[in-house]
Scaffold this motif. Structure first.
Motif, short mmCIF file in Angstrom:
data_model
loop_
_atom_site.label_atom_id
_atom_site.label_comp_id
_atom_site.label_asym_id
_atom_site.label_seq_id
_atom_site.Cartn_x
_atom_site.Cartn_y
_atom_site.Cartn_z
N GLY B 295 61.52 21.54 -42.75
CA GLY B 295 60.52 21.54 -41.69
C GLY B 295 60.11 22.94 -41.32
N ILE B 296 58.85 23.09 -40.97
CA ILE B 296 58.38 24.39 -40.49
C ILE B 296 57.27 24.16 -39.48
N ARG B 297 57.36 24.83 -38.32
CA ARG B 297 56.35 24.69 -37.28
C ARG B 297 55.07 25.41 -37.69
N PRO B 298 53.92 24.88 -37.34
CA PRO B 298 52.64 25.45 -37.80
C PRO B 298 52.45 26.92 -37.39
N GLU B 299 52.98 27.29 -36.21
CA GLU B 299 52.72 28.65 -35.74
C GLU B 299 53.64 29.68 -36.39
N TYR B 326 38.61 25.91 -34.72
CA TYR B 326 38.84 26.94 -33.71
C TYR B 326 39.18 26.25 -32.40
N ILE B 327 40.39 26.50 -31.85
CA ILE B 327 40.81 25.80 -30.63
C ILE B 327 40.78 26.70 -29.41
N GLY B 328 40.54 27.99 -29.60
CA GLY B 328 40.53 28.89 -28.46
C GLY B 328 41.66 29.89 -28.58
N GLN B 348 47.19 32.62 -34.33
CA GLN B 348 46.74 33.16 -33.05
C GLN B 348 45.44 33.91 -33.23
N ASN B 349 44.53 33.75 -32.30
CA ASN B 349 43.26 34.45 -32.40
C ASN B 349 43.38 35.82 -31.74
N ALA B 353 37.33 38.17 -33.16
CA ALA B 353 36.33 38.09 -32.10
C ALA B 353 35.36 36.95 -32.31
N THR B 354 35.05 36.67 -33.52
CA THR B 354 34.05 35.62 -33.76
C THR B 354 34.54 34.66 -34.83
#
Lengths: 296, 384
Positions: B295-299, B326-328, B348-349, B353-354
């Motif tokens: 198992g591996i967490r997405p983040e 894109y979730i924010g 992580q974003n 920027a875009t």
């Protein structure tokens, strides 16, 4: 000079109809009440302030004679009505509450069956049921007969028919469903979690009943009392069939004055006295139980 | 499963006086249906303990048995060392915040809160003082005269809390108390509940189906499924090292990759994935199994251009971006690994920027993650 009233939007036909709908829906009921309640009541009121007899014709004299006569001559019968009707109401609460409670909280899948049994007597005529009670309570009937002779705990002269006990018993029996049903409705609405919450907060079973179930059932007690007390106090069938001349209620007097003696003024006056008496009693009762608790 | 037992034994080593609530082999059956299935549980004094699970997992029944509203079919319930299994609710030093609050509609806020103290027979003057104090704690001063029908859901929730806490119970039971509130109020109340719990120092046992809620507030969580708990631990270890497929799926999102153990390498076990690529996981997590799911967490997964070096120790898989949303705070990618397995990745974003700078659908990428970030659960049974 022409007045300019501005461009106030004229209500369209749809809005007009929309506004009229509540009144249209009420109209049949209102018409019915005007025809069969308001007009007869007015007629009765006019009779109550008239003098004369059916043969000679009644004269609208606007005298309070009938009222004075009603209050002075029929104190006993008013007293009987209040006492018997009141006692019957209290008895229906005492008998009906456990029944309604059991149906609401322990009825399970038999709930509807028991409710049906509560209203089942209505399928038989009120008169027939009361006559059956006359037989049931009769001196040698199925109740007293064995008690007098087989078991022998009652003297042979013991009698129930003709006594206030019989009248109250008949009233209680006949009006019991009117107490059970509103009580059931009130109890059934109570969230069981409220009772659990009370027990969680250190209330015993009895404490939870007294502090939560009972106060929440009060609207049912009130509604039931109204439904029982008003017809019970005005009733004449039970006193007529199960009672004696000594146990006559005001309903008997009214019935007698109207239909036997044709004394419309006194009969009408008595009806109004009874009506206002009950209205006053209900108002006091509502205050006593607390209107806030009834609505809240 | 052996590790579960080991954990259980470690739990037993805490001192008896530290245990507030103990459940021993508690079973509750409703007819033939087993709602709670041989649960052993120890809740420590002063902790915020959550029972987390989907509806029907037995969490509420467990709570109701602790509260005294249900009697266990078998087993033992102890409260501060005293056997309370057969005591009625009003004789237990626990109080409950009910789902949908169950405030007494005919009583004012003051009388609702004072209810328990009145039943205990305290003096009116003392009751008044304590009610005022308690309404201040839950930030409802001045609400004494209002009826439950005249306050909002959030306020009713606070009154329910005050009504229970004022009795200073040994344990406070909370049955999905925030379930009826909207999301924003719920978040606010989560923080508030935690604050109040720390302020009063009472043991909270909290039932919820919301994993985020449980994670936010709890010291420890028991994740329940089918009448028993699958894993018990603090939020971090539950999230980082789920031990069962159910826990891995119920708490957050997990990528599960079927694999076979092919050898060990230092403290790590080498696992061959279905696509013949090999990844490493901490050897202790495999518990001797041969066929497992890695198992591996997405983040925890990083995306990089194919072949780009990121140091030597990471697990590496290659794949193709199939979807990007894109979730924010982050961007969610679905990456199809070689062999067809789909892997979810959150990036992580931070430096973006875009939308233009996102990985484009169809791009080939490498997925890398640290072996220590992996966890291992039992392999899926055939048909699952």
């Amino acid at each position: 000079m022409a007045t300019v009233t501005g461009a106030a939007p004229q209500p369209g036909l749809r809005q007009l109809i929309g506004r009229a709908v509540p009144y249209l829906l009420l109209a049949p009921g209102i018409a019915w009440l005007i025809l069969f309640y308001a007009i007869p009541s007015l007629q009765m009121f006019l009779y109550s302030v008239s003098t004369g007899s059916l043969e000679e014709g009644f004269v609208l004299s606007f005298t309070p004679d009938a009222y004075v006569k009603g209050i002075t001559q029929f104190r006993t019968q008013f007293g009987n009505s209040l006492l018997y009707g009141g006692t019957a109401t209290v008895l229906t609460i005492i008998i009906g509450f456990p029944v309604a409670y059991t149906i609401a909280f322990r009825g399970g899948r038999y709930r509807n069956l028991i409710l049906f049994m509560v209203i089942a007597p209505f399928f038989t005529s009120f008169l027939i049921r009361t006559i059956s009670w006359k037989i049931l309570l009769g001196d040698e009937g199925p109740l007293l007969g064995p008690l007098k002779h087989t078991i022998g705990i009652l003297p042979g002269t013991f009698t129930l028919t003709g006594t206030p006990v019989a009248v109250v018993a008949g009233l209680t029996y006949n009006f019991l469903p009117f107490m059970i049903l509103p009580l059931y409705v009130a109890l059934e609405k109570i969230d069981v979690r409220l009772i659990e919450a009370a027990q969680d907060l250190y209330a015993t079973r009895w404490g939870a009943f007294r502090r939560v179930t009972l106060p929440l059932a009060l609207p049912g007690v009130f509604a039931g009392s109204i439904l029982v007390a008003i017809p019970a106090m005005g009733d004449f069938v039970n006193a007529e069939l199960l009672g004696s001349p000594q146990t006559r209620m005001i309903g008997n007097v009214i019935q007698n004055r109207f239909l036997i003696q044709n004394d419309y003024p006194v009969a009408a006056a008595l009806s109004f006295i009874l009506m206002f008496g009950i209205l006053a009693a209900v108002t006091i009762y509502a205050r006593f139980l607390g209107t806030e608790r009834l609505t809240g | 499963m052996t590790v579960l037992a080991l954990d259980g034994r470690m739990e037993n080593q805490i001192r008896v006086s530290d245990v507030d609530v103990r459940l021993v082999q508690v079973v509750k059956k409703f007819g033939d249906a087993v709602a709670v299935d041989h649960v052993d549980l120890e809740v420590r004094d002063g902790e915020f303990f959550s029972l987390l699970g989907p509806s029907g997992c037995g969490k509420t029944t467990t709570l109701r048995m602790i509260g005294g509203f249900e009697e266990p079919t078998s087993g033992l319930i102890e409260l501060q060392g005293q056997d309370v299994t057969w005591l009625p609710p009003y004789k237990r030093n626990v109080n409950t915040v009910f789902q949908s609050y169950a405030l007494f509609p005919h009583l004012s806020t003051f009388e609702n809160v004072a209810f328990g103290l009145r039943r205990k027979g305290l003096k009116s003057s003392e009751i008044a003082g304590r009610v005022t104090e308690m309404l201040e704690l839950v930030e409802l001063p001045g609400f004494e005269k209002r009826k439950p029908g005249q306050i909002s859901g959030g306020q009713a929730q606070r009154v329910a809390l005050a009504r229970a806490l004022i009795n200073r119970p040994a344990v406070l039971l909370l049955d999905e108390p925030l379930g009826a509130l909207d999301l924003k109020l719920r978040k606010q109340m989560q923080v508030e509940l935690k604050r109040i719990q720390q302020e009063v120092g009472i043991t909270f046992i909290y039932v919820t189906h919301d994993q985020e809620e449980a994670m936010t507030m709890s010291d420890r969580i028991a994740v329940m499924n089918n009448g028993r708990y699958e894993q018990l631990g603090d939020p971090e270890s539950l999230y980082e090292r789920p031990e069962t497929r159910f826990v891995a799926g119920f708490l957050g999102v997990s990528n599960l990759l079927p694999a076979t153990i092919v050898g060990t390498d230092g403290g790590y076990a080498a696992c061959r994935l279905a696509n013949d690529q090999t990844v490493r996981v901490p050897a202790a997590l495999t518990r001797g199994a041969q066929r497992v799911d890695v198992g591996i967490r997405p983040e925890k997964i990083r995306l990089s251009a194919p072949g780009e070096s990121t140091g030597g120790q990471e697990n590496r898989m290659s794949g193709t971006i199939r979807d990007a949303s894109y979730i924010g705070v982050s961007t969610q990618y679905i990456v199809e690994a070689r062999g067809g397995t789909r892997v979810t990745v959150y990036e992580q974003n931070v430096e973006r920027a875009t939308r233009d700078e996102l990985w484009q659908v169809g791009t080939d990428v490498d997925l890398t993650w640290l072996p220590d970030h992996s966890f291992v659960v039992e392999a899926a049974k055939p048909g699952e």
